[in-house]
Every structure is written in C-alpha cells, then in structure tokens.
Design a protein around this motif. Structure first.
Motif, mmCIF file in Angstrom:
data_model
loop_
_atom_site.group_PDB
_atom_site.id
_atom_site.type_symbol
_atom_site.label_atom_id
_atom_site.label_comp_id
_atom_site.label_asym_id
_atom_site.label_seq_id
_atom_site.Cartn_x
_atom_site.Cartn_y
_atom_site.Cartn_z
ATOM 1 N N SER A 113 60.688 22.966 -38.416
ATOM 2 C CA SER A 113 60.877 23.644 -39.696
ATOM 3 C C SER A 113 62.333 23.473 -40.121
ATOM 4 O O SER A 113 63.160 22.988 -39.350
ATOM 5 C CB SER A 113 60.515 25.124 -39.598
ATOM 6 O OG SER A 113 61.301 25.772 -38.613
ATOM 7 N N VAL A 114 62.604 23.856 -41.342
ATOM 8 C CA VAL A 114 63.966 23.820 -41.863
ATOM 9 C C VAL A 114 64.358 25.248 -42.211
ATOM 10 O O VAL A 114 63.565 25.992 -42.805
ATOM 11 C CB VAL A 114 64.080 22.914 -43.104
ATOM 12 C CG1 VAL A 114 65.488 22.968 -43.683
ATOM 13 C CG2 VAL A 114 63.708 21.480 -42.747
ATOM 14 N N GLY A 115 65.555 25.655 -41.819
ATOM 15 C CA GLY A 115 65.965 27.030 -42.083
ATOM 16 C C GLY A 115 67.476 27.186 -42.059
ATOM 17 O O GLY A 115 68.218 26.219 -41.847
ATOM 18 N N THR A 116 67.903 28.406 -42.264
ATOM 19 C CA THR A 116 69.338 28.719 -42.285
ATOM 20 C C THR A 116 69.723 29.453 -41.017
ATOM 21 O O THR A 116 69.097 30.448 -40.644
ATOM 22 C CB THR A 116 69.681 29.589 -43.510
ATOM 23 O OG1 THR A 116 69.315 28.892 -44.703
ATOM 24 C CG2 THR A 116 71.166 29.908 -43.543
ATOM 25 N N LYS A 120 77.930 35.821 -38.888
ATOM 26 C CA LYS A 120 78.878 36.583 -39.698
ATOM 27 C C LYS A 120 78.823 36.082 -41.137
ATOM 28 O O LYS A 120 77.788 36.099 -41.763
ATOM 29 C CB LYS A 120 80.286 36.497 -39.099
ATOM 30 C CG LYS A 120 80.396 37.106 -37.709
ATOM 31 C CD LYS A 120 81.797 37.003 -37.154
ATOM 32 C CE LYS A 120 81.880 37.626 -35.763
ATOM 33 N NZ LYS A 120 83.233 37.499 -35.163
ATOM 34 N N SER A 121 79.949 35.576 -41.664
ATOM 35 C CA SER A 121 79.969 35.108 -43.055
ATOM 36 C C SER A 121 79.612 33.632 -43.179
ATOM 37 O O SER A 121 79.494 33.095 -44.282
ATOM 38 C CB SER A 121 81.362 35.333 -43.662
ATOM 39 O OG SER A 121 82.347 34.609 -42.934
ATOM 40 N N GLU A 122 79.429 32.966 -42.039
ATOM 41 C CA GLU A 122 79.124 31.531 -42.054
ATOM 42 C C GLU A 122 77.615 31.315 -41.995
ATOM 43 O O GLU A 122 76.894 32.050 -41.316
ATOM 44 C CB GLU A 122 79.777 30.837 -40.850
ATOM 45 C CG GLU A 122 81.280 30.993 -40.757
ATOM 46 C CD GLU A 122 82.011 30.265 -41.868
ATOM 47 O OE1 GLU A 122 81.427 29.293 -42.412
ATOM 48 O OE2 GLU A 122 83.133 30.656 -42.213
ATOM 49 N N SER A 123 77.140 30.297 -42.713
ATOM 50 C CA SER A 123 75.718 29.938 -42.654
ATOM 51 C C SER A 123 75.583 28.426 -42.801
ATOM 52 O O SER A 123 76.449 27.760 -43.387
ATOM 53 C CB SER A 123 74.913 30.650 -43.738
ATOM 54 O OG SER A 123 75.348 30.253 -45.023
ATOM 55 N N TYR A 124 74.484 27.916 -42.269
ATOM 56 C CA TYR A 124 74.304 26.466 -42.281
ATOM 57 C C TYR A 124 72.812 26.147 -42.319
ATOM 58 O O TYR A 124 72.038 26.641 -41.500
ATOM 59 C CB TYR A 124 74.946 25.849 -41.027
ATOM 60 C CG TYR A 124 74.968 24.346 -41.016
ATOM 61 C CD1 TYR A 124 75.818 23.640 -41.854
ATOM 62 C CD2 TYR A 124 74.147 23.628 -40.151
ATOM 63 C CE1 TYR A 124 75.852 22.253 -41.837
ATOM 64 C CE2 TYR A 124 74.173 22.241 -40.107
ATOM 65 C CZ TYR A 124 75.032 21.554 -40.966
ATOM 66 O OH TYR A 124 75.065 20.193 -40.941
ATOM 67 N N ASP A 125 72.411 25.336 -43.289
ATOM 68 C CA ASP A 125 71.015 24.895 -43.395
ATOM 69 C C ASP A 125 70.805 23.696 -42.478
ATOM 70 O O ASP A 125 71.531 22.691 -42.580
ATOM 71 C CB ASP A 125 70.678 24.508 -44.842
ATOM 72 C CG ASP A 125 70.721 25.702 -45.776
ATOM 73 O OD1 ASP A 125 70.436 26.820 -45.324
ATOM 74 O OD2 ASP A 125 71.056 25.514 -46.967
ATOM 75 N N ALA A 166 77.018 19.275 -34.660
ATOM 76 C CA ALA A 166 77.485 19.532 -36.026
ATOM 77 C C ALA A 166 77.276 20.988 -36.424
ATOM 78 O O ALA A 166 78.103 21.580 -37.117
ATOM 79 C CB ALA A 166 76.766 18.606 -37.009
ATOM 80 N N VAL A 167 76.172 21.593 -35.966
ATOM 81 C CA VAL A 167 75.888 22.995 -36.287
ATOM 82 C C VAL A 167 76.927 23.898 -35.625
ATOM 83 O O VAL A 167 77.451 24.836 -36.249
ATOM 84 C CB VAL A 167 74.467 23.378 -35.830
ATOM 85 C CG1 VAL A 167 74.178 24.833 -36.184
ATOM 86 C CG2 VAL A 167 73.430 22.455 -36.465
ATOM 87 N N LYS A 168 77.224 23.608 -34.368
ATOM 88 C CA LYS A 168 78.233 24.410 -33.653
ATOM 89 C C LYS A 168 79.575 24.323 -34.368
ATOM 90 O O LYS A 168 80.286 25.327 -34.550
ATOM 91 C CB LYS A 168 78.344 23.902 -32.218
ATOM 92 C CG LYS A 168 79.272 24.742 -31.331
ATOM 93 C CD LYS A 168 80.687 24.178 -31.298
ATOM 94 C CE LYS A 168 81.593 25.031 -30.406
ATOM 95 N NZ LYS A 168 83.004 24.590 -30.438
ATOM 96 N N LYS A 185 66.391 33.729 -39.994
ATOM 97 C CA LYS A 185 65.596 34.742 -40.681
ATOM 98 C C LYS A 185 66.143 36.116 -40.278
ATOM 99 O O LYS A 185 67.329 36.364 -40.399
ATOM 100 C CB LYS A 185 64.111 34.578 -40.388
ATOM 101 C CG LYS A 185 63.511 33.295 -40.987
ATOM 102 C CD LYS A 185 62.005 33.227 -40.812
ATOM 103 C CE LYS A 185 61.439 32.003 -41.542
ATOM 104 N NZ LYS A 185 59.970 31.900 -41.399
ATOM 105 N N LYS A 186 65.306 36.988 -39.740
ATOM 106 C CA LYS A 186 65.801 38.318 -39.361
ATOM 107 C C LYS A 186 65.996 38.451 -37.854
ATOM 108 O O LYS A 186 66.284 39.534 -37.346
ATOM 109 C CB LYS A 186 64.826 39.391 -39.840
ATOM 110 C CG LYS A 186 63.434 39.250 -39.223
ATOM 111 C CD LYS A 186 62.487 40.329 -39.754
ATOM 112 C CE LYS A 186 61.099 40.165 -39.116
ATOM 113 N NZ LYS A 186 60.149 41.193 -39.592
#
Length: 417
Positions: A113-116, A120-125, A166-168, A185-186
């Motif tokens: 799947s693809v997700g975020t 904290k304030s950082e996010s990455y798809d 790259a995600v790290k 998600k949650k």
C-alpha cells in the motif's frame, strides 16, 4: 558501360556541387528518416537491455506468484491494475512448507500500500510493504542500524517497523532512529531497524519504502485478507521448473482446483526467464513498429527527391538536348539522372546514420549518468536497413525523372529557353 557510368558520376557530381543548398535540402528528408530509424532501433535495444539487466539483477532463480490467471501470452490481470483477491496468507504458509515445495531457500509474502509515515512535525509519503520475517532471504540487503522483525512479532501483530534509507533520512536526518516512534494512520510503530542504502533495482526503489509485519499490514493498514504477491527464491537455477510445478500443485490443492492442466487456475507463477521472454517479445515488436513509422519519413523524402529531380530535368532541358544531339543515348541520360538521385539519397543516408549513431550514444551517456545500465547498441541490421533503403529510395523515385529526361526530343529540347 563502365565509361558511361564514370561520365555519369562526373556530371552528377558537378551538378550536385553547383547547387549545394538545394542538394542539402533535398537530402534532409532522407537524413531525418534514416537517422530516426537508426535512433529508434538503438533506443529500443538500449531500453530492452535496461529492462533485462534490471530483471537479471534480481536473479533468474526468483519466482513471482501473483493472483489471477495469465491471459494467453499476456500478463496476469493483477499486474494490469485489476484487484484480484485469490492469493492469501494460507497460500504463503503452504508454499513455505518444505514438504510441499522443495528446493526453496526463501519465501516472502507481500501486502502493499501507499501511505504517510509521520514523526512529530515531519511526514513522508512512501510505499508500505507488509512482509515476512524471511524477507531478506529473498530480497537480500543489509541493515545499517538495528534489526529485522521476527516470526513471533509477525504472528503477534506487533507494531514494529524497518525504515528504508531515504525514509529514515527524511524523518530523522542524521539522528538515531532506533527505538523512536512513527505513526502510520492512527497506529504508532516502533522503529527497530534501518535498511542500508541500496538504490533502485528492477525499477523498485529499496530506499523509499518501509517494512512492517505482513499480518500487521493486513489487519491495521490495508484492512484486507489477501496478498499482492508472493516471491520465492529457488536454491538453484536448475530447480526452477520443478519448484514451479510444486507450487502449482500446492496452490491448486489449497484453492480446491482439481483440474491440473492450469485451465482453472486463479493464480500465476512466473520466473525471471518468463518475464525476460515476454519483455523481449513486447520490446522487439514495439521497436520494429516504431522503426516502420520513422521509415515513412523516407517515403516523404523520396517524393521530395523526385520533385527536385523533375525540376532539374526542366532546368537542364537544353543541356539534355545538346547531349542527345551529339550522340548521347537514352541509357546515358537515364544513368546520369539515376546516379544523381542515388548519390543524393546515399549521402543523405550516410549523414543520417552518423547523426542517428551520435544521438544514440548521447542518450546512452545520459541514461547511464542517471544510474541505470543502458547499453549503447547500433546493430549491423539497422545500418544495413539504412543503406539499403537510401539506395532503394533513390532508385525508385529517380526512375520517373530519369525516364522523362531520356525521352526528350533533342530538337525540342534545344529550342527550350
């Protein structure tokens, strides 16, 4: 006859040199057409080598099992973007049983799947892969930090995660990620490992992904019970065919399919060799189709040559009449104008081939600079086709003007202003 040909070549050369700009513009259609044919066939061969090299990088002893039966000579529906739910976790367990499927050194199930992923304030798809604890037995790769999750964590639906390089970097920068928490998600996941930088292999970016236990992915992230695919690593290339037969028998038994011919299968088992053969067939067909489309410009260029040659005949009517008056025969005049037409197309074809080869080489340099393996390929076949077509176009479209010139009445031609 040899003397006539030499004389025709001499006259044709003087005529072409006397009108350099017109001669070049006449050649332009042939230059573009032949260059396009060379370029397309070279790029087609390079693209084919790129894809095949990517598949070979995974190994020809790797089997891919996907849901849905393959159409005749085509890919399974699941690879065409159609969701098929016929492959399950129980199928993975059956294939992973060494009693049922022999000669296997690793099996891994995928729930994709693809997700975020956020911290904290950082996010990455990114791409989220639910996989088994034996993932690295099939896919390889080392860990830069931490560890991989265990079979126990997989069975217990543990919320643990291994980050791609790259995600790290996006979420943590240079700081330590092990033991930290991220959210999908949650749900809160504990980072237990970071995959070492690998780059792109077989068009999959191994740095831009996260790995979580497959059961956790099914229950908490995708909310599904089916698998996207199963990959199997056979212990030796010589055992691939036997492994395929074992897997087919096992899955038919699991899916209550009594027909052993494959007609009722709701799954597909493909090897690296199968993929290479299919891709070779498709890319060869596409390459030759595009080359034929490019060759149409040669037809247009040929019409241009015929028009210019007709203009030449009109402009040189008096010259033709004078030559016929002093004893020139029809064959002499036909040879002269055919030589001119073939000379134009041959020189144009040669320039087109040189241009096509240069551009093909530049394309290979750019693609290799971007980190892909792109072979620079210019085949004797494409060069031969370019030369043959150039001469053929000159002969075909030069016959009518040459024939018209040879039929002129000398008296009428001498009167022409």
């Amino acid at each position: 006859m040899q003397q006539v040909f030499k004389q025709s070549v001499s006259i044709a050369s003087k005529s072409l040199l006397a009108t350099k700009a017109r001669s070049f513009l006449t050649m332009l259609g042939i230059i573009i057409g032949v260059g396009a044919v060379i370029l397309i066939m070279s790029i087609g061969a390079g693209a084919q080598s790129l894809i095949l090299n990517q598949i070979e990088a995974l190994g020809t002893n790797l089997l891919v099992i996907v849901p849905g039966a393959s159409e005749e000579g085509g890919p399974p529906p699941s690879l065409m973007g159609i969701t098929i739910t016929s492959l399950t976790y129980d199928d993975y367990l059956a294939i992973d049983d060494p009693v049922k499927v022999e000669n296997v050194s690793g099996v891994v199930a995928y729930s994709q799947s693809v997700g975020t992923v956020s911290r904290k304030s950082e996010s990455y798809d990114t791409n989220i892969y639910g996989v088994n604890a034996g993932y690295r037995d099939v896919e390889g790769g080392e860990l830069a930090e931490g560890r991989f999750f265990t079979s126990s964590e997989e069975r217990n639906l543990s919320k643990v995660i291994v980050l791609g390089f790259a995600v790290k970097r996006e979420l943590f920068g240079d700081s330590n990620a092990i033991g930290e928490k991220v959210k999908i998600k949650k749900h809160i996941f504990e980072v237990i490992g970071v995959v070492e930088e690998r780059g792109t292999i077989a068009f999959q970016n191994y740095d831009d992904l996260v790995l979580i236990p497959v059961r956790t992915a099914q229950k908490l992230i995708s909310g599904t019970n089916h698998l996207g695919l199963i990959r199997v690593k056979v212990n030796h290339e010589d055992n691939v065919e036997q492994a395929i037969r074992d897997i087919e028998i096992t899955l038919r038994d699991n899916h209550n399919i009594s027909n052993q011919s494959g007609a009722e299968d709701d799954f597909s088992v493909n090897s690296g060799n199968d993929a290479m053969e299919m891709i070779t067939t498709v890319t060869d067909s596409l390459k030759y189709f595009l080359a034929m489309m490019a060759a149409l410009s040669l037809f247009v260029g040929g019409i241009g040559i015929m028009n210019i040659m007709l203009v030449n005949v009109t402009e040189r009517t008096s010259e033709i009449g004078l030559r016929k008056a002093v004893g020139a025969k029809r064959i002499d005049l036909m040879t002269q104008f055919l030589v001119e037409a073939v000379a134009v197309t041959s020189i144009g074809g040669l320039l087109g081939m040189i241009g096509g080869i240069i551009v093909s080489y530049l394309v290979s340099l750019v693609v290799n600079f971007l980190g892909y393996t792109w072979d620079f390929v210019v085949t004797l076949e494409s060069i031969g086709v370019g030369l043959f077509v150039s001469v053929a176009v000159g002969l075909f479209f030069g016959v009518y003007p040459a024939n018209k010139a040879s039929k002129l009445d000398p008296i009428e031609a001498l009167r022409h202003e």
